[in-house]
Design an enzyme around this catalytic site. Structure first.
Site, PDB file in Angstrom:
ATOM      1  N   CYS A 125      -7.515   5.731  -8.754  1.00 32.82           N
ATOM      2  CA  CYS A 125      -7.019   6.234  -7.467  1.00 32.82           C
ATOM      3  C   CYS A 125      -6.815   7.730  -7.457  1.00 32.82           C
ATOM      4  CB  CYS A 125      -5.682   5.577  -7.142  1.00 32.82           C
ATOM      5  SG  CYS A 125      -5.946   4.209  -6.061  1.00 32.82           S
TER       6      CYS A 125
ATOM      7  N   CYS B 112       0.869  -1.166   0.000  1.00 33.04           N
ATOM      8  CA  CYS B 112       0.000   0.000   0.000  1.00 33.04           C
ATOM      9  C   CYS B 112       0.912   1.225   0.000  1.00 33.04           C
ATOM     10  CB  CYS B 112      -0.838  -0.084   1.279  1.00 33.04           C
ATOM     11  SG  CYS B 112      -2.117   1.121   1.403  1.00 33.04           S
TER      12      CYS B 112
HETATM   13  C1  FAD Z   1      -4.179   4.663   5.040  1.00 36.73           C
HETATM   14  C2  FAD Z   1      -4.811   4.071   3.849  1.00 36.73           C
HETATM   15  C3  FAD Z   1      -5.351   4.900   2.895  1.00 36.73           C
HETATM   16  C4  FAD Z   1      -5.943   4.362   1.750  1.00 36.73           C
HETATM   17  N1  FAD Z   1      -6.428   5.215   0.819  1.00 36.73           N
HETATM   18  C5  FAD Z   1      -7.013   4.711  -0.289  1.00 36.73           C
HETATM   19  C6  FAD Z   1      -7.550   5.606  -1.271  1.00 36.73           C
HETATM   20  O1  FAD Z   1      -7.475   6.820  -1.138  1.00 36.73           O
HETATM   21  N2  FAD Z   1      -8.132   5.074  -2.367  1.00 36.73           N
HETATM   22  C7  FAD Z   1      -8.219   3.718  -2.540  1.00 36.73           C
HETATM   23  O2  FAD Z   1      -8.766   3.280  -3.553  1.00 36.73           O
HETATM   24  N3  FAD Z   1      -7.713   2.849  -1.635  1.00 36.73           N
HETATM   25  C8  FAD Z   1      -7.118   3.314  -0.515  1.00 36.73           C
HETATM   26  N4  FAD Z   1      -6.613   2.444   0.412  1.00 36.73           N
HETATM   27  C9  FAD Z   1      -6.658   0.994   0.139  1.00 36.73           C
HETATM   28  C10 FAD Z   1      -7.986   0.297   0.482  1.00 36.73           C
HETATM   29  O3  FAD Z   1      -9.039   0.936  -0.202  1.00 36.73           O
HETATM   30  C11 FAD Z   1      -8.263   0.287   1.971  1.00 36.73           C
HETATM   31  O4  FAD Z   1      -7.246  -0.380   2.652  1.00 36.73           O
HETATM   32  C12 FAD Z   1      -9.605  -0.387   2.327  1.00 36.73           C
HETATM   33  O5  FAD Z   1      -9.948  -0.029   3.644  1.00 36.73           O
HETATM   34  C13 FAD Z   1      -9.551  -1.897   2.208  1.00 36.73           C
HETATM   35  O6  FAD Z   1     -10.819  -2.434   2.420  1.00 36.73           O
HETATM   36  P1  FAD Z   1     -11.062  -3.878   3.045  1.00 36.73           P
HETATM   37  O7  FAD Z   1     -12.543  -4.014   3.215  1.00 36.73           O
HETATM   38  O8  FAD Z   1     -10.360  -4.906   2.280  1.00 36.73           O
HETATM   39  O9  FAD Z   1     -10.350  -3.832   4.477  1.00 36.73           O
HETATM   40  P2  FAD Z   1     -10.705  -2.909   5.719  1.00 36.73           P
HETATM   41  O10 FAD Z   1     -11.341  -1.637   5.289  1.00 36.73           O
HETATM   42  O11 FAD Z   1      -9.457  -2.849   6.516  1.00 36.73           O
HETATM   43  O12 FAD Z   1     -11.815  -3.734   6.497  1.00 36.73           O
HETATM   44  C14 FAD Z   1     -11.581  -4.955   7.118  1.00 36.73           C
HETATM   45  C15 FAD Z   1     -12.572  -5.079   8.271  1.00 36.73           C
HETATM   46  O13 FAD Z   1     -12.530  -6.400   8.779  1.00 36.73           O
HETATM   47  C16 FAD Z   1     -12.594  -6.347  10.177  1.00 36.73           C
HETATM   48  N5  FAD Z   1     -12.016  -7.574  10.753  1.00 36.73           N
HETATM   49  C17 FAD Z   1     -10.706  -7.955  10.722  1.00 36.73           C
HETATM   50  N6  FAD Z   1     -10.566  -9.124  11.356  1.00 36.73           N
HETATM   51  C18 FAD Z   1     -11.792  -9.493  11.773  1.00 36.73           C
HETATM   52  C19 FAD Z   1     -12.277 -10.600  12.498  1.00 36.73           C
HETATM   53  N7  FAD Z   1     -11.482 -11.585  12.917  1.00 36.73           N
HETATM   54  N8  FAD Z   1     -13.603 -10.655  12.763  1.00 36.73           N
HETATM   55  C20 FAD Z   1     -14.445  -9.674  12.353  1.00 36.73           C
HETATM   56  N9  FAD Z   1     -14.030  -8.579  11.668  1.00 36.73           N
HETATM   57  C21 FAD Z   1     -12.727  -8.505  11.379  1.00 36.73           C
HETATM   58  C22 FAD Z   1     -11.793  -5.097  10.540  1.00 36.73           C
HETATM   59  O14 FAD Z   1     -12.120  -4.648  11.823  1.00 36.73           O
HETATM   60  C23 FAD Z   1     -12.222  -4.146   9.433  1.00 36.73           C
HETATM   61  O15 FAD Z   1     -13.362  -3.409   9.803  1.00 36.73           O
HETATM   62  C24 FAD Z   1      -6.003   2.947   1.567  1.00 36.73           C
HETATM   63  C25 FAD Z   1      -5.458   2.112   2.532  1.00 36.73           C
HETATM   64  C26 FAD Z   1      -4.869   2.662   3.660  1.00 36.73           C
HETATM   65  C27 FAD Z   1      -4.275   1.725   4.694  1.00 36.73           C
END
Ligand code: FAD
Length: 427
Positions: free
Chosen positions: A357, A163
């Site tokens: 993005c 990332c």
């Molecule tokens: C700082 C940052 C900025 C970013 N900015 C952008 C951007 O501007 N544009 C873009 O396109 N992408 C961006 N990204 C990349 C991506 O879009 C994000 O990381 C996004 O939040 C990923 O989504 P996700 O649902 O896969 O994971 P997450 O949003 O991290 O969600 C995972 C969820 O699962 C839950 N979870 C984990 N383990 C368990 C468990 N055992 N039981 C129950 N629940 C659980 C967590 O609590 C969390 O709520 C960014 C990433 C980061 C880290």
């Protein structure tokens, strides 16, 4: 319980939340949808860098999930999963209960692997993080302290990170905010990254991200070290090795800092890691082109928890980013595939994994579109300008409003995407 099949969505972050909405819309009365979430609220992760410089307060980027899920007829269990047992179609919860499913959609995001580098991270280490909103709040206090007593900053992404966009965003946002506070002249800044070149982004660049980001960093007096491996972090000192093409240490750097934010490597969460056939050695979920696990075909996965091989060999390992639009494309493919499954048809939809993005710098930014994400591409476009900052604010407001309303993709969003030719599922 109605006797209907139960679809369990595990995780309610950026991907899991809209997946629950979109799946419920797709399957209607044919199945129950239940979300199992560690957290009681949704956080808009892309705004975390703004929280870390006090441009946003936490409350502005979170949405309590229980009321909206209830309104949408989606079950909501606010307990972490302790372990998934895909052979038994069961999720064991941290409070000792368990939930059985007919279909499981894993959307658990990343576990942050700070422990892989000595001294890294906000939990007992010496660097800040913007990966979670609570980390960003801690970082904001540390940043205020730095601004009051200026000194060097080190920002970047460590070996194995995937990332990179937020690392650039944060470095350039810090520069903007320090200039506003009129202390930038007392803050030498170094960007440290495992990427082989500036603007690689884990994607071998998009358009001219190399030129655009190098130019931004040069004009803002941010030095950089690429092919960097962080050996260890001590209080106010980072030890960095620069790796040559032959894999040997070419140079070493001892970087003093008063404030540092380094993005860690990611791995799969403990609830799924090490399950034979479900995950790869780092705990990411193995999926086929329909987002389903080959060993356990009633398990689908989306978002950061999905296993994607790296773009190609680099002197220091770098992963492929899983960005918002790409994740939304996985969501849409899974919703369509589950509808087919429930209709007794074979799942046939494939996500495009296209990347769109916006990287905000506070007073400008860089935007890119990569279609497909892996080169060579049909669309390989990047541009910069003040409009990116405004577009990112609009995106934030729009996405949070969608989550509050319980909607995944209103018709006007689909229309706008059709106009720019950005598709979520392959035709
Ligand atoms: C700082 C940052 C900025 C970013 N900015 C952008 C951007 O501007 N544009 C873009 O396109 N992408 C961006 N990204 C990349 C991506 O879009 C994000 O990381 C996004 O939040 C990923 O989504 P996700 O649902 O896969 O994971 P997450 O949003 O991290 O969600 C995972 C969820 O699962 C839950 N979870 C984990 N383990 C368990 C468990 N055992 N039981 C129950 N629940 C659980 C967590 O609590 C969390 O709520 C960014 C990433 C980061 C880290």
């Amino acid at each position: 319980m109605s006797g209907n099949p139960n679809i369990v969505v595990l995780g309610a972050g950026l991907g899991g939340t809209i997946a629950a909405y979109e799946i419920k819309l797709a399957v209607g009365a044919k199945a129950e949808v239940t979300v199992v979430s560690k957290e009681d609220r949704f956080h808009f992760v892309p705004s975390n860098p703004w929280v870390a410089v006090n441009w946003r307060k936490r409350k502005a980027i979170e949405v309590p999930l229980a009321p909206v899920m209830a309104r949408k007829g989606i079950g909501f269990i606010n307990v972490a999963a302790a372990r998934v047992d895909p052979a038994a179609n069961r999720v064991d919860l941290a409070d000792g209960r368990s939930v059985t499913y007919d279909y499981l959609v894993i959307a658990t995001g990343p576990e942050l692997a700070f422990d892989e580098i000595e001294g890294l991270g906000p939990h007992g280490g010496h660097t800040q993080s913007v990966c979670h909103v609570s980390h960003a709040e801690t970082a904001a206090a540390a940043f205020d302290a730095l601004a009051a007593n200026p000194g060097p900053i080190v920002v970047g992404a460590v070996q194995g990170a995937s990332c990179f966009g937020p690392a650039y965003e944060f470095a350039l946002i810090l520069d903007t905010e320090l200039r506003r506070r009129k202390v930038r002249d007392r803050v030498p800044m170094t960007f440290v990254t495992s990427e082989p070149y500036i603007g690689h982004l884990g994607l071998d660049g998009v358009g001219d991200t190399k030129g655009l980001l190098e130019s931004e960093m040069r004009s803002r007096h941010i030095k950089w070290i690429t092919n960097a491996r962080v050996a260890r972090v001590e209080p106010e000192t980072m030890h960095v090795e620069e790796i040559a093409a032959d894999g040997q240490v070419g140079a070493t750097h001892v970087l003093p800092f008063k404030f540092s934010m380094m993005l860690p490597a990611f791995r799969g969460v403990e609830a799924v890691r090490g399950i034979e056939g479900l995950t790869n050695p780092r705990g990411f979920i193995l999926v086929d082109k329909h987002q389903r696990n080959p060993t356990f075909p009633n398990v689908f996965a989306l978002g950061v928890c999905v296993a994607i091989p790296p773009m190609g060999p680099t002197p220091v390992p770098v992963g492929v980013p899983k960005t918002g639009f790409m994740i939304e494309s996985m969501v849409t493919a899974i919703a369509h595939n589950l509808r087919q499954e429930l209709n007794g048809e074979a799942a046939s939809h494939e996500a495009t994994w296209n990347a769109i993005c916006l990287a905000d710098f506070g007073d400008g930014g860089v935007a890119f579109i990569a279609q497909p994400q892996i080169p060579p591409r049909n669309v390989n476009w990047a541009a910069s300008g003040k409009w990116v900052h405004l577009a990112k604010i609009a995106f934030e407001k729009y996405f949070i409003a969608k989550v509050k309303r319980g909607e995944s993709e209103p018709f006007y969003e689909k229309m706008a995407l059709d106009i720019i030719g950005a598709r979520k599922i392959k035709a």
